[in-house]
Write a protein that holds these residues in place. Sequence first.
Motif, PDB file in Angstrom:
ATOM      1  N   GLY A  24      57.536  40.023 -20.427  1.00  0.00           N
ATOM      2  CA  GLY A  24      56.516  40.734 -19.672  1.00  0.00           C
ATOM      3  C   GLY A  24      56.453  40.249 -18.259  1.00  0.00           C
ATOM      4  O   GLY A  24      56.195  39.089 -18.015  1.00  0.00           O
ATOM      5  N   ALA A  25      56.772  41.158 -17.301  1.00  0.00           N
ATOM      6  CA  ALA A  25      56.817  40.768 -15.895  1.00  0.00           C
ATOM      7  C   ALA A  25      55.463  40.341 -15.384  1.00  0.00           C
ATOM      8  O   ALA A  25      55.371  39.655 -14.386  1.00  0.00           O
ATOM      9  N   GLN A  26      54.396  40.797 -16.070  1.00  0.00           N
ATOM     10  CA  GLN A  26      53.063  40.469 -15.599  1.00  0.00           C
ATOM     11  C   GLN A  26      52.395  39.451 -16.535  1.00  0.00           C
ATOM     12  O   GLN A  26      51.213  39.529 -16.821  1.00  0.00           O
ATOM     13  N   ALA A  27      53.165  38.519 -17.003  1.00  0.00           N
ATOM     14  CA  ALA A  27      52.640  37.506 -17.919  1.00  0.00           C
ATOM     15  C   ALA A  27      51.525  36.717 -17.259  1.00  0.00           C
ATOM     16  O   ALA A  27      51.503  36.557 -16.036  1.00  0.00           O
ATOM     17  N   ASP A  28      50.612  36.215 -18.071  1.00  0.00           N
ATOM     18  CA  ASP A  28      49.464  35.484 -17.553  1.00  0.00           C
ATOM     19  C   ASP A  28      49.858  34.180 -16.876  1.00  0.00           C
ATOM     20  O   ASP A  28      49.141  33.694 -16.019  1.00  0.00           O
ATOM     21  N   THR A  29      50.987  33.588 -17.284  1.00  0.00           N
ATOM     22  CA  THR A  29      51.442  32.354 -16.648  1.00  0.00           C
ATOM     23  C   THR A  29      52.506  32.692 -15.621  1.00  0.00           C
ATOM     24  O   THR A  29      53.561  33.224 -15.959  1.00  0.00           O
ATOM     25  N   TRP A  30      52.216  32.370 -14.360  1.00  0.00           N
ATOM     26  CA  TRP A  30      53.157  32.612 -13.272  1.00  0.00           C
ATOM     27  C   TRP A  30      53.839  31.290 -12.925  1.00  0.00           C
ATOM     28  O   TRP A  30      53.171  30.289 -12.667  1.00  0.00           O
ATOM     29  N   LYS A  31      55.153  31.307 -12.913  1.00  0.00           N
ATOM     30  CA  LYS A  31      55.934  30.096 -12.655  1.00  0.00           C
ATOM     31  C   LYS A  31      56.283  30.012 -11.169  1.00  0.00           C
ATOM     32  O   LYS A  31      56.770  30.976 -10.593  1.00  0.00           O
ATOM     33  N   TYR A  32      56.090  28.843 -10.572  1.00  0.00           N
ATOM     34  CA  TYR A  32      56.195  28.653  -9.118  1.00  0.00           C
ATOM     35  C   TYR A  32      56.988  27.371  -8.870  1.00  0.00           C
ATOM     36  O   TYR A  32      56.558  26.282  -9.224  1.00  0.00           O
ATOM     37  N   SER A  33      58.161  27.498  -8.250  1.00  0.00           N
ATOM     38  CA  SER A  33      59.035  26.354  -8.021  1.00  0.00           C
ATOM     39  C   SER A  33      59.003  25.902  -6.557  1.00  0.00           C
ATOM     40  O   SER A  33      58.868  26.725  -5.643  1.00  0.00           O
ATOM     41  N   LEU A  34      59.153  24.585  -6.344  1.00  0.00           N
ATOM     42  CA  LEU A  34      59.093  23.988  -5.011  1.00  0.00           C
ATOM     43  C   LEU A  34      60.423  23.381  -4.598  1.00  0.00           C
ATOM     44  O   LEU A  34      61.255  23.040  -5.441  1.00  0.00           O
ATOM     45  N   GLU A  35      60.593  23.201  -3.292  1.00  0.00           N
ATOM     46  CA  GLU A  35      61.719  22.446  -2.737  1.00  0.00           C
ATOM     47  C   GLU A  35      61.318  20.996  -2.452  1.00  0.00           C
ATOM     48  O   GLU A  35      62.121  20.219  -1.941  1.00  0.00           O
ATOM     49  N   GLU A  36      60.074  20.668  -2.753  1.00  0.00           N
ATOM     50  CA  GLU A  36      59.544  19.330  -2.468  1.00  0.00           C
ATOM     51  C   GLU A  36      58.755  18.824  -3.673  1.00  0.00           C
ATOM     52  O   GLU A  36      58.589  19.538  -4.670  1.00  0.00           O
ATOM     53  N   ALA A  37      58.260  17.597  -3.543  1.00  0.00           N
ATOM     54  CA  ALA A  37      57.425  17.009  -4.592  1.00  0.00           C
ATOM     55  C   ALA A  37      56.025  17.620  -4.554  1.00  0.00           C
ATOM     56  O   ALA A  37      55.609  18.221  -3.560  1.00  0.00           O
ATOM     57  N   LEU A  78      66.972  32.024  -9.496  1.00  0.00           N
ATOM     58  CA  LEU A  78      66.080  32.199 -10.642  1.00  0.00           C
ATOM     59  C   LEU A  78      64.946  33.166 -10.303  1.00  0.00           C
ATOM     60  O   LEU A  78      64.495  33.939 -11.158  1.00  0.00           O
ATOM     61  N   THR A  79      64.494  33.142  -9.055  1.00  0.00           N
ATOM     62  CA  THR A  79      63.453  34.082  -8.625  1.00  0.00           C
ATOM     63  C   THR A  79      64.021  35.490  -8.535  1.00  0.00           C
ATOM     64  O   THR A  79      63.369  36.462  -8.946  1.00  0.00           O
ATOM     65  N   GLN A  80      65.233  35.613  -8.006  1.00  0.00           N
ATOM     66  CA  GLN A  80      65.873  36.932  -7.964  1.00  0.00           C
ATOM     67  C   GLN A  80      66.065  37.506  -9.364  1.00  0.00           C
ATOM     68  O   GLN A  80      65.940  38.711  -9.577  1.00  0.00           O
ATOM     69  N   MET A  81      66.368  36.640 -10.329  1.00  0.00           N
ATOM     70  CA  MET A  81      66.573  37.066 -11.711  1.00  0.00           C
ATOM     71  C   MET A  81      65.270  37.437 -12.403  1.00  0.00           C
ATOM     72  O   MET A  81      65.268  38.138 -13.422  1.00  0.00           O
ATOM     73  N   GLY A  82      64.153  36.950 -11.868  1.00  0.00           N
ATOM     74  CA  GLY A  82      62.872  37.191 -12.510  1.00  0.00           C
ATOM     75  C   GLY A  82      62.473  36.105 -13.474  1.00  0.00           C
ATOM     76  O   GLY A  82      61.434  36.201 -14.130  1.00  0.00           O
ATOM     77  N   ALA A  83      63.281  35.041 -13.580  1.00  0.00           N
ATOM     78  CA  ALA A  83      62.924  33.925 -14.461  1.00  0.00           C
ATOM     79  C   ALA A  83      61.801  33.100 -13.858  1.00  0.00           C
ATOM     80  O   ALA A  83      61.057  32.431 -14.580  1.00  0.00           O
ATOM     81  N   LEU A  84      61.684  33.118 -12.538  1.00  0.00           N
ATOM     82  CA  LEU A  84      60.555  32.526 -11.825  1.00  0.00           C
ATOM     83  C   LEU A  84      59.805  33.647 -11.121  1.00  0.00           C
ATOM     84  O   LEU A  84      60.422  34.582 -10.603  1.00  0.00           O
ATOM     85  N   GLN A  85      58.481  33.541 -11.088  1.00  0.00           N
ATOM     86  CA  GLN A  85      57.710  34.548 -10.360  1.00  0.00           C
ATOM     87  C   GLN A  85      57.591  34.195  -8.871  1.00  0.00           C
ATOM     88  O   GLN A  85      57.640  35.074  -8.010  1.00  0.00           O
ATOM     89  N   PHE A  86      57.449  32.909  -8.567  1.00  0.00           N
ATOM     90  CA  PHE A  86      57.289  32.473  -7.176  1.00  0.00           C
ATOM     91  C   PHE A  86      58.162  31.249  -6.914  1.00  0.00           C
ATOM     92  O   PHE A  86      58.407  30.439  -7.819  1.00  0.00           O
ATOM     93  N   SER A  87      58.599  31.096  -5.670  1.00  0.00           N
ATOM     94  CA  SER A  87      59.275  29.866  -5.274  1.00  0.00           C
ATOM     95  C   SER A  87      59.178  29.710  -3.769  1.00  0.00           C
ATOM     96  O   SER A  87      58.915  30.679  -3.043  1.00  0.00           O
ATOM     97  N   THR A  88      59.352  28.475  -3.306  1.00  0.00           N
ATOM     98  CA  THR A  88      59.491  28.254  -1.871  1.00  0.00           C
ATOM     99  C   THR A  88      60.977  28.309  -1.555  1.00  0.00           C
ATOM    100  O   THR A  88      61.813  27.861  -2.338  1.00  0.00           O
ATOM    101  N   ALA A  89      61.293  28.889  -0.411  1.00  0.00           N
ATOM    102  CA  ALA A  89      62.696  29.079  -0.031  1.00  0.00           C
ATOM    103  C   ALA A  89      62.798  28.980   1.483  1.00  0.00           C
ATOM    104  O   ALA A  89      62.492  29.935   2.191  1.00  0.00           O
ATOM    105  N   SER A  90      63.198  27.825   1.978  1.00  0.00           N
ATOM    106  CA  SER A  90      63.268  27.630   3.424  1.00  0.00           C
ATOM    107  C   SER A  90      64.448  28.380   4.019  1.00  0.00           C
ATOM    108  O   SER A  90      65.477  28.557   3.363  1.00  0.00           O
TER     109      SER A  90
END
Length: 344
Positions: A24-37, A78-90
């Motif tokens: 489900g693309a609109q799942a209640d848990t949104w995954k957000y990846s960082l380039e930092e700690a 992973l964000t392009q694939m939809g496996a992550l909903q959000f990410s930081t991308a410098s």
Amino acid sequence: MTLTIRTLIGTAAVSALALASATGAQADTWKYSLEEAIDEVQGVYATQFKEYVEANSDHTVEIFPYGTLGESDDTTELTQMGALQFSTASPGFMGKVIPELQVFLLPYVLPEDHAVLADFYKTSDTINEMLAAKYDGVGLHLVDMYPEGEVVMTTQEPVTSPADLDGVKFRVMTTPMLVETYRAFGATPTPLPWGEVYGALQTNIIQGQENPMFFVESTKMYEVTEHITYAGHNNFTTAVITNKTFYDGLSEEDQALVGEAADAAYAHIIEYQQGLTQRAEEKILEAKPEMTVTVLTDEQRAPFREAAEQVKQKFVEEVGGDAKAVLEGFQADIEESRERVAGD
């Protein structure tokens, strides 16, 4: 257009993320990846974003700090694939996917004044319309862009002119315009993934790198270099992106929520950065009193500025496309921000 996941394809981590996306693309848990700690600037922004979303909806946001899911190229795919909903991308990494984003890496383009910089990112039509449209073409949606702090050079020998960088193997992110910048500055640009930088400095494979001061302090780059130089040539930029299919599938209410959360996080991170560079410098000097810190004078910066002009020209010539329009748009938008801030 996608990148190549070098280390994660086929692993349990990717499989689990992909499965969550597929249910489900609109799942209640949104995954957000960082380039930092989590305790660095991107983590502070993401935490504020998470808190706003969770306080104003039934959704939850799960944050993945740097290294959890691989390098920046990996998390972008992973964000392009939809496996992550959000990410930081410098732009230092995304410039390979959207070449015009390399404008953020050009030396002496972004304003040095913090208030002007903050206004520019929020009001620039070049960023929020022209460049934002470029993300749509690669399966992404631009949520926000923000500055992280003035970039400083850390080296083994003092730097007061381009001549001091002659023969220095200087780590850069894997993007053409950053390579061109340090070549123009007199160094030997050496692209390396971030995870290899500390060891490469320690073993003298490279002799320099650049990053905001807070990152130099938090990653302990000062332990393996001897000199810090403020040349005023750039401010580190990062973007928050989301999967376009995911975003387009959100309700109007949830799309508004994402925008409001980004606005709250942006305001928070701009305030958080006030004095951050100075505090980080103090921590470095406390940990390593023999570290030298040099702020180049206008006269010392002049040859770096002169070298920067050829980098801007290469950007227009080699990137092509909308590169010239983007650079000219930046210059016009920055001037409008200066006028707006001066009038406040």
